[in-house]
Design an enzyme around this catalytic site. Structure first.
Site, PDB file in Angstrom:
ATOM      1  N   SER A   1       0.410  -1.064   0.022  1.00 43.78           N
ATOM      2  CA  SER A   1       0.105  -0.153   0.001  1.00 43.78           C
ATOM      3  C   SER A   1       0.273   1.185   0.109  1.00 43.78           C
ATOM      4  O   SER A   1       1.831   1.069   0.789  1.00 43.78           O
ATOM      5  CB  SER A   1      -0.791  -0.230   1.634  1.00 43.78           C
ATOM      6  OG  SER A   1      -1.578   1.217   0.651  1.00 43.78           O
TER       7      SER A   1
ATOM      8  N   ASP B   1     -15.750   4.770   2.699  1.00 47.22           N
ATOM      9  CA  ASP B   1     -14.369   4.868   2.004  1.00 47.22           C
ATOM     10  C   ASP B   1     -14.487   3.746   1.201  1.00 47.22           C
ATOM     11  O   ASP B   1     -13.916   3.755   0.258  1.00 47.22           O
ATOM     12  CB  ASP B   1     -13.539   4.499   3.850  1.00 47.22           C
ATOM     13  CG  ASP B   1     -13.387   5.139   4.108  1.00 47.22           C
ATOM     14  OD1 ASP B   1     -13.910   6.495   4.843  1.00 47.22           O
ATOM     15  OD2 ASP B   1     -13.117   4.906   5.416  1.00 47.22           O
TER      16      ASP B   1
ATOM     17  N   GLY C   1      -8.404   6.289   4.240  1.00 45.57           N
ATOM     18  CA  GLY C   1      -9.084   5.352   3.747  1.00 45.57           C
ATOM     19  C   GLY C   1      -7.645   3.436   3.127  1.00 45.57           C
ATOM     20  O   GLY C   1      -8.678   2.909   2.532  1.00 45.57           O
ATOM     21  N   SER C   2      -7.001   3.596   3.811  1.00 51.34           N
ATOM     22  CA  SER C   2      -5.593   2.517   4.174  1.00 51.34           C
ATOM     23  C   SER C   2      -6.363   1.416   3.842  1.00 51.34           C
ATOM     24  O   SER C   2      -6.379   0.370   3.123  1.00 51.34           O
ATOM     25  CB  SER C   2      -4.415   2.255   4.532  1.00 51.34           C
ATOM     26  OG  SER C   2      -5.166   2.172   5.906  1.00 51.34           O
ATOM     27  N   SER C   3      -7.240   0.987   4.811  1.00 52.52           N
ATOM     28  CA  SER C   3      -8.306  -0.436   5.224  1.00 52.52           C
ATOM     29  C   SER C   3      -9.193  -0.914   3.823  1.00 52.52           C
ATOM     30  O   SER C   3      -9.588  -2.113   3.519  1.00 52.52           O
ATOM     31  CB  SER C   3      -8.845  -0.695   6.450  1.00 52.52           C
ATOM     32  OG  SER C   3      -9.986   0.512   6.532  1.00 52.52           O
TER      33      SER C   3
ATOM     34  N   GLY D   1      -6.224   7.947   8.481  1.00 54.61           N
ATOM     35  CA  GLY D   1      -7.492   8.519   8.432  1.00 54.61           C
ATOM     36  C   GLY D   1      -8.043   8.871   6.310  1.00 54.61           C
ATOM     37  O   GLY D   1      -8.601   9.338   6.350  1.00 54.61           O
TER      38      GLY D   1
ATOM     39  N   GLU E   1     -14.639  -4.516   5.581  1.00 57.24           N
ATOM     40  CA  GLU E   1     -14.375  -3.104   6.588  1.00 57.24           C
ATOM     41  C   GLU E   1     -14.994  -2.964   8.115  1.00 57.24           C
ATOM     42  O   GLU E   1     -14.794  -3.196   8.460  1.00 57.24           O
ATOM     43  CB  GLU E   1     -15.771  -2.126   5.634  1.00 57.24           C
ATOM     44  CG  GLU E   1     -13.715  -1.480   4.905  1.00 57.24           C
ATOM     45  CD  GLU E   1     -13.119  -0.128   5.183  1.00 57.24           C
ATOM     46  OE1 GLU E   1     -11.825  -0.541   5.613  1.00 57.24           O
ATOM     47  OE2 GLU E   1     -13.265   0.369   4.937  1.00 57.24           O
TER      48      GLU E   1
HETATM   49  N1  LIG Z   1      -1.803  -2.622   3.061  1.00 57.35           N
HETATM   50  C1  LIG Z   1      -2.151  -2.986   4.305  1.00 57.35           C
HETATM   51  N2  LIG Z   1      -1.821  -4.396   4.366  1.00 57.35           N
HETATM   52  C2  LIG Z   1      -2.599  -4.878   5.321  1.00 57.35           C
HETATM   53  N3  LIG Z   1      -3.376  -4.713   6.163  1.00 57.35           N
HETATM   54  C3  LIG Z   1      -4.126  -3.357   5.680  1.00 57.35           C
HETATM   55  C4  LIG Z   1      -2.814  -2.466   4.986  1.00 57.35           C
HETATM   56  N4  LIG Z   1      -3.766  -1.226   5.047  1.00 57.35           N
HETATM   57  C5  LIG Z   1      -4.445  -1.120   5.736  1.00 57.35           C
HETATM   58  N5  LIG Z   1      -4.588  -2.408   6.521  1.00 57.35           N
HETATM   59  C6  LIG Z   1      -5.656  -2.666   7.139  1.00 57.35           C
HETATM   60  O1  LIG Z   1      -6.582  -1.917   8.218  1.00 57.35           O
HETATM   61  C7  LIG Z   1      -5.919  -1.694   9.056  1.00 57.35           C
HETATM   62  C8  LIG Z   1      -5.992   0.838   9.244  1.00 57.35           C
HETATM   63  O2  LIG Z   1      -7.340   1.457   9.236  1.00 57.35           O
HETATM   64  P1  LIG Z   1      -7.608   2.035  10.098  1.00 57.35           P
HETATM   65  O3  LIG Z   1      -9.670   1.933   9.890  1.00 57.35           O
HETATM   66  O4  LIG Z   1      -7.438   1.410  11.324  1.00 57.35           O
HETATM   67  O5  LIG Z   1      -7.365   2.503   9.176  1.00 57.35           O
HETATM   68  P2  LIG Z   1      -7.196   4.313   7.517  1.00 57.35           P
HETATM   69  O6  LIG Z   1      -8.270   3.009   6.702  1.00 57.35           O
HETATM   70  O7  LIG Z   1      -5.985   4.366   6.923  1.00 57.35           O
HETATM   71  O8  LIG Z   1      -8.152   5.024   8.015  1.00 57.35           O
HETATM   72  P3  LIG Z   1      -9.671   5.567   7.972  1.00 57.35           P
HETATM   73  O9  LIG Z   1     -10.276   4.933   8.093  1.00 57.35           O
HETATM   74  O10 LIG Z   1      -9.503   6.629   8.958  1.00 57.35           O
HETATM   75  O11 LIG Z   1      -9.568   6.115   6.566  1.00 57.35           O
HETATM   76  C9  LIG Z   1      -4.591  -2.051   9.699  1.00 57.35           C
HETATM   77  O12 LIG Z   1      -4.777  -2.137  10.808  1.00 57.35           O
HETATM   78  C10 LIG Z   1      -4.737  -2.920   8.469  1.00 57.35           C
HETATM   79  O13 LIG Z   1      -5.470  -4.378   9.188  1.00 57.35           O
HETATM   80  C1  LIG Z   2     -14.719   7.603  10.266  1.00 60.57           C
HETATM   81  C2  LIG Z   2     -15.584   7.601   9.660  1.00 60.57           C
HETATM   82  O1  LIG Z   2     -16.430   8.575   8.966  1.00 60.57           O
HETATM   83  C3  LIG Z   2     -14.567   7.849   8.541  1.00 60.57           C
HETATM   84  C4  LIG Z   2     -12.648   6.769   8.365  1.00 60.57           C
HETATM   85  O2  LIG Z   2     -12.142   7.510   6.795  1.00 60.57           O
HETATM   86  C5  LIG Z   2     -15.874   6.482   9.228  1.00 60.57           C
HETATM   87  C6  LIG Z   2     -17.042   6.234   8.066  1.00 60.57           C
HETATM   88  O3  LIG Z   2     -17.529   6.376   7.854  1.00 60.57           O
HETATM   89  O4  LIG Z   2     -16.298   4.298   8.349  1.00 60.57           O
END
Ligand SMILES: Nc1ncnc2c1ncn2[C@@H]1O[C@H](COP(=O)(O)OP(=O)(O)OP(=O)(O)O)[C@@H](O)[C@H]1O
Ligand SMILES: C[C@@](O)(CCO)CC(=O)[O-]
Length: 489
Positions: free
Chosen positions: A213, A278, A222-224, A220, A267
């Protein structure tokens, strides 16, 4: 037979939320929007963006029944993407390599619990208790009915409500100590969950997957979701629910809905209670207005904005932050609900000003000034519900010195902040702000938004270092971004 004899690369973008994060999780859409109880009346209050329903019998108003608030989030896809390498295997080994979260695992397919069973369309069997769902069905791995994307078992049932035996087998396989999952373990659980749902005997059980990734993890952006979209697409293709001909065939674009549905399930495993914004932005790309349960509409004009993203690198968990806001809402509804409604007011104002700009009623300068005001207002409201962080306030303070407005983006609690770069801001000013932000240990990058969503390409000449999972593990960002031949949907 393998549906994917040639290796494939799949990619999906991260996202940036401009307005409406958190509030969007709690929005409710009135399911009986148009079909209310006979004799009842549905009123929409534009000001408060709420629906209320009153019941009249023979002209006498009896009762106000309920109130539903709509919550809209405004988000766009990011230039940064996740990339997944997929190759079918001749053996029964499932290999999952996730270098960004330090996970490298292999499992033998024969040790997995059986695929999640098909449950007939009987409302009584649609229980949230997974054990009940499976109680009268006997099944063995490899010999079950197909659990396809329309499987009623999955409709309305949270993935973590798995049959307890299935859940504990999966947890043992990943070595999950109860209660404290690492990022890699959560990612593996989401993957195995989708694997069990999408498994079909007509495809080889074994496969090799490596995900890299370029979206910073847990920041924040949207990596997940981009990870979830990639694994959902890979497994849908591997098990033949989607033909690998999507690499060439434009007609296969219809599968984006299916990908989005399965990415949402992943998700849910990762986030608990996501709104779905996301994965929708990551699947479909572009700039969107999104209402939970209703889907999205395109917001034209948003993609022309420029942003500076600052990653404070303060770790946080979306799952915990979303749950924390949910708890506060339950404990203090009379305080939290008006704040969430005010956030909807911000999204409404944003939507209106873009519309007015499109109709040439508002010029671009006025549009950007209004967006700036809304950035401040939304950030303060997010602070009020407890999801800001001193590091995010620092980013606001530094950028404010240069006349720029910043808000947290995504779940907050650390992670990233987004700063609007107006057209009149010269590159020197941005560079000076970045130098100071870097001195606090923050990473900064300028970005445009609104690019394509899910993309697929076959691995071949021009992607030589990625022909193996091992090559993928070490591929540089430049190499990944130079891959050509993508078919975007
Ligand atoms: N490249 C990746 N490889 C494997 N798992 C990942 C990867 N990127 C994200 N993840 C999974 O997603 C989780 C991160 O999700 P989290 O929602 O906390 O952060 P985010 O998606 O970056 O932020 P947000 O939801 O606020 O946009 C990690 O703990 C992991 O389980
Ligand atoms: C915090 C939040 O609003 C955004 C996370 O990227 C959670 C969601 O919408 O699922």
């Amino acid at each position: 037979m393998s549906y994917t004899s040639a290796p494939l690369l799949i990619s999906a973008p991260g996202k940036v939320i401009l307005f409406g994060e958190h509030a969007v999780v709690h929005g409710k859409v009135n399911a009986c929007n148009h079909t209310c109880v006979r004799g009842s009346r549905l009123n929409y209050h534009a000001q408060s963006a709420t629906f209320s329903m009153s019941l009249s019998v023979r002209g006498i108003k009896l009762q106000r029944l309920s109130s539903f608030s709509i919550q809209t989030a405004i988000a766009a896809s990011l230039g940064l993407r996740s990339y997944l390498f997929l190759q079918a295997r001749d053996d029964e080994i499932i290999q999952l390599t996730l270098p960004d979260v330090g996970l490298d695992k292999t499992w033998s397919a024969s040790t997995l619990p059986g695929p999640l069973p098909y449950v007939p369309e009987d409302p009584k069997s649609k229980r949230i208790n997974g054990d009940r769902c499976c109680s009268n069905i006997s099944w063995t791995f490899g010999r079950n009915p197909f659990c396809g994307p329309t499987n009623s078992y999955l409709d309305g049932i949270h993935p973590l409500e798995l049959p307890s035996t299935t859940k504990s087998t999966l947890e043992t396989m990943i070595n999950l100590p109860s209660g404290s999952q690492t990022a890699g373990e959560q990612a593996a659980l989401a993957f195995l969950y989708l694997y069990l749902c999408l498994y079909r005997t007509t495809a080889p059980a074994g496969l090799t997957i490596c995900v890299r990734s370029m979206v910073p993890v847990s920041a924040g952006l949207g990596s997940s979701a981009s990870y979830s979209v990639c694994i959902a697409t890979a497994l849908l293709i591997h098990f033949g629910h989607i033909s690998p001909s999507i690499v060439h065939d434009a007609a296969e674009g219809k599968h984006t809905e299916t990908i989005n549905t399965w990415a949402y399930k992943a998700e849910q495993v990762l986030h608990g209670n996501p709104s779905g914004i996301d994965n929708a932005v990551s699947t479909f790309g572009g700039a969107k207005l999104y209402v939970k349960g209703q889907g999205f509409t395109t917001l034209s004009g948003f993609s022309s904005l420029r942003f500076l993203l600052t990653n404070t690198k303060v770790p946080r968990s979306t799952k915990l932050l979303v749950a924390g806001v949910g708890d506060k809402k339950s404990s203090y509804p009379s305080i939290m609900d008006p704040i969430l409604d005010a956030i909807q007011g911000v999204s409404d104002e944003c939507k209106d000003v873009f519309q007015a700009h499109e109709q040439k009623l508002v010029d671009r300068k006025a549009l950007l000034e209004k967006i700036q005001d809304l950035i401040d207002l939304n950030h303060w409201l997010l602070g009020a519900i407890g999801v800001s962080h001193p590091s995010l306030e620092k980013v606001r303070e530094v950028t404010a010195q240069f006349g720029l407005r910043t808000k947290l983006t995504g779940a907050g609690g650390g992670g990233c902040a987004v700063t609007l770069i107006r057209d009149d801001v010269d590159p020197d000013t941005v560079a000076k702000a970045i130098t100071i932000l870097n001195s606090f240990g923050f990473d900064c990058f300028e970005t445009s938004v609104g690019g394509p969503g899910i993309g697929v390409t076959s691995v071949g000449a021009g992607t030589s270092s990625l022909v193996t999972a091992e090559g993928m593990r070490w591929a540089t960002r430049e190499e990944l971004e130079a891959v050509s031949g993508w078919r975007f949907f």
